[in-house]
Design an enzyme around this catalytic site. Sequence first.
Site, PDB file in Angstrom:
ATOM      1  N   ASP A  30       0.710  -1.031  -0.122  1.00 45.16           N
ATOM      2  CA  ASP A  30      -0.083   0.008   0.012  1.00 45.16           C
ATOM      3  C   ASP A  30       0.906   1.531  -0.040  1.00 45.16           C
ATOM      4  O   ASP A  30       2.070   1.342   0.559  1.00 45.16           O
ATOM      5  CB  ASP A  30      -0.985   0.151   1.249  1.00 45.16           C
ATOM      6  CG  ASP A  30      -1.924   1.015   1.047  1.00 45.16           C
ATOM      7  OD1 ASP A  30      -2.568   1.395   0.082  1.00 45.16           O
ATOM      8  OD2 ASP A  30      -2.563   1.603   2.325  1.00 45.16           O
ATOM      9  N   HIS A  47       2.109   3.369  -9.119  1.00 42.74           N
ATOM     10  CA  HIS A  47       1.654   1.869  -9.357  1.00 42.74           C
ATOM     11  C   HIS A  47       2.927   1.559 -10.082  1.00 42.74           C
ATOM     12  O   HIS A  47       3.391   0.413  -9.771  1.00 42.74           O
ATOM     13  CB  HIS A  47       0.589   1.814 -10.022  1.00 42.74           C
ATOM     14  CG  HIS A  47      -0.847   2.132  -9.193  1.00 42.74           C
ATOM     15  ND1 HIS A  47      -0.836   1.737  -7.861  1.00 42.74           N
ATOM     16  CD2 HIS A  47      -1.892   2.737  -9.356  1.00 42.74           C
ATOM     17  CE1 HIS A  47      -2.052   2.468  -7.587  1.00 42.74           C
ATOM     18  NE2 HIS A  47      -2.468   3.091  -8.498  1.00 42.74           N
ATOM     19  N   LEU A 141      11.276 -19.881  -4.956  1.00 38.31           N
ATOM     20  CA  LEU A 141      10.301 -18.852  -4.200  1.00 38.31           C
ATOM     21  C   LEU A 141       8.991 -19.215  -4.848  1.00 38.31           C
ATOM     22  O   LEU A 141       8.917 -19.049  -6.080  1.00 38.31           O
ATOM     23  CB  LEU A 141      10.880 -17.472  -4.362  1.00 38.31           C
ATOM     24  CG  LEU A 141       9.974 -16.507  -3.774  1.00 38.31           C
ATOM     25  CD1 LEU A 141       9.733 -16.426  -2.112  1.00 38.31           C
ATOM     26  CD2 LEU A 141      10.199 -15.005  -4.414  1.00 38.31           C
TER      27      LEU A 141
HETATM   28  C1  IPE Z   1      -5.174  -2.614   0.090  1.00 39.47           C
HETATM   29  O1  IPE Z   1      -4.944  -1.376  -0.086  1.00 39.47           O
HETATM   30  C2  IPE Z   1      -5.271  -3.487  -1.107  1.00 39.47           C
HETATM   31  C3  IPE Z   1      -3.881  -3.581  -1.812  1.00 39.47           C
HETATM   32  C4  IPE Z   1      -3.036  -2.847  -1.239  1.00 39.47           C
HETATM   33  C5  IPE Z   1      -3.876  -4.198  -3.116  1.00 39.47           C
HETATM   34  P1  IPE Z   1      -6.035  -0.173  -0.231  1.00 39.47           P
HETATM   35  O2  IPE Z   1      -5.368   0.968  -0.275  1.00 39.47           O
HETATM   36  O3  IPE Z   1      -7.209  -0.742  -1.255  1.00 39.47           O
HETATM   37  O4  IPE Z   1      -6.765  -0.182   1.145  1.00 39.47           O
HETATM   38  P2  IPE Z   1      -7.725   0.746   1.989  1.00 39.47           P
HETATM   39  O5  IPE Z   1      -8.818   1.331   1.225  1.00 39.47           O
HETATM   40  O6  IPE Z   1      -6.738   1.659   2.659  1.00 39.47           O
HETATM   41  O7  IPE Z   1      -8.412  -0.074   3.191  1.00 39.47           O
HETATM   42  C1  IPE Z   2      -1.885   0.237  -3.225  1.00 38.16           C
HETATM   43  O1  IPE Z   2      -1.513   1.700  -3.294  1.00 38.16           O
HETATM   44  C2  IPE Z   2      -1.951  -0.286  -4.680  1.00 38.16           C
HETATM   45  C3  IPE Z   2      -3.441  -0.668  -4.734  1.00 38.16           C
HETATM   46  C4  IPE Z   2      -4.197  -0.834  -4.106  1.00 38.16           C
HETATM   47  C5  IPE Z   2      -3.750  -1.076  -6.090  1.00 38.16           C
HETATM   48  P1  IPE Z   2      -2.703   2.694  -3.256  1.00 38.16           P
HETATM   49  O2  IPE Z   2      -3.091   2.900  -4.833  1.00 38.16           O
HETATM   50  O3  IPE Z   2      -3.912   2.244  -2.316  1.00 38.16           O
HETATM   51  O4  IPE Z   2      -2.177   4.025  -2.574  1.00 38.16           O
HETATM   52  P2  IPE Z   2      -2.530   4.860  -1.468  1.00 38.16           P
HETATM   53  O5  IPE Z   2      -2.821   4.083  -0.413  1.00 38.16           O
HETATM   54  O6  IPE Z   2      -3.791   5.612  -2.063  1.00 38.16           O
HETATM   55  O7  IPE Z   2      -1.107   5.833  -1.252  1.00 38.16           O
HETATM   56 MG    MG Z   3      -4.062   2.478  -0.318  1.00 31.31          MG
END
Ligand code: IPE
Ligand code: IPE
Ligand code: MG
Length: 262
Positions: A30, A47, A141
Amino acid sequence: MVAGRVPHAEEVLPLPALSSVPRHVAIIMDGNGRWATARGLSRVEGHRAGALAIRTVAERLSQHGVPVLTLFAFSTENWGRPRAEVRAILGLASDFIDTRLAELDEADVRLAHIGDIGRLPRALRAKVRHAVERTAANTGLVLNVAFSYGGRADIVDAVRRLVDDGVRAEDITEEAIAERIATAHLPEPDLLIRTGGERRISNFLVWQAAYAEYYFTPTLWPDFDARAVDAALLEYGRRRRRFGLVPEGACAPDGLTASAGA
Ligand code: IPE
Ligand code: IPE
Ligand code: MG
């Protein structure tokens, strides 16, 4: 050092000795969006940077002898993001397979996927299946990618399989569910890492992480590097896992040691 060759920084980062090595590390990757926003870039660039971080982390965990890594790349809830962002993430997943598959295969990595593959565009679905098949016999892995994955959906699928298999109510046990959950072929996660500062599971391995050790770090996923992996594993080594039992060496109320009654 061999003259004439400048080693990559990570090659020379000494590998700290660990008191215990998790058999399965699961990571909620995240913070990509915030990483990009902080740099004045689009979320998609975050991303992209996040996809690049995967290699370093997988390599470091491999060096430590961790046999299984599950990465939460895209959740069932993430389908609700703006269409352009979803499209870009699907494109990055496709690029990841195109550009990394040969190298992962060469490194003896076995790719696996959990999640609703039926929701992916047809071309990506085919690429995922191909990547899994091509690396199926590899013994290094296990890189398990949770994409279009939700922990609750995983439990629902397991329950559906119980019904399809004609399992009677009295035969429904934890084992019967565990055998039908998406990661049935893998050990349960010992260590669950979440980058990006949030302290929640966000519908990741809801069933499987019942006894995982949780490690939360404010580091945003694109910045999570070999050093950060080491820090998480060292912290894991300091945890005392009890699984609901009395700590080893503790005195029971009647003066018997914890293990004496066993
Ligand atoms: C969790 O992150 C999902 C992934 C990292 C793939 P999110 O950014 O979607 O989660 P929330 O919205 O903070 O709970
Ligand atoms: C995690 O990073 C990747 C996915 C959920 C696909 P985020 O896109 O949730 O990044 P933040 O949390 O908004 O910084
Ligand atoms: Mg996120």
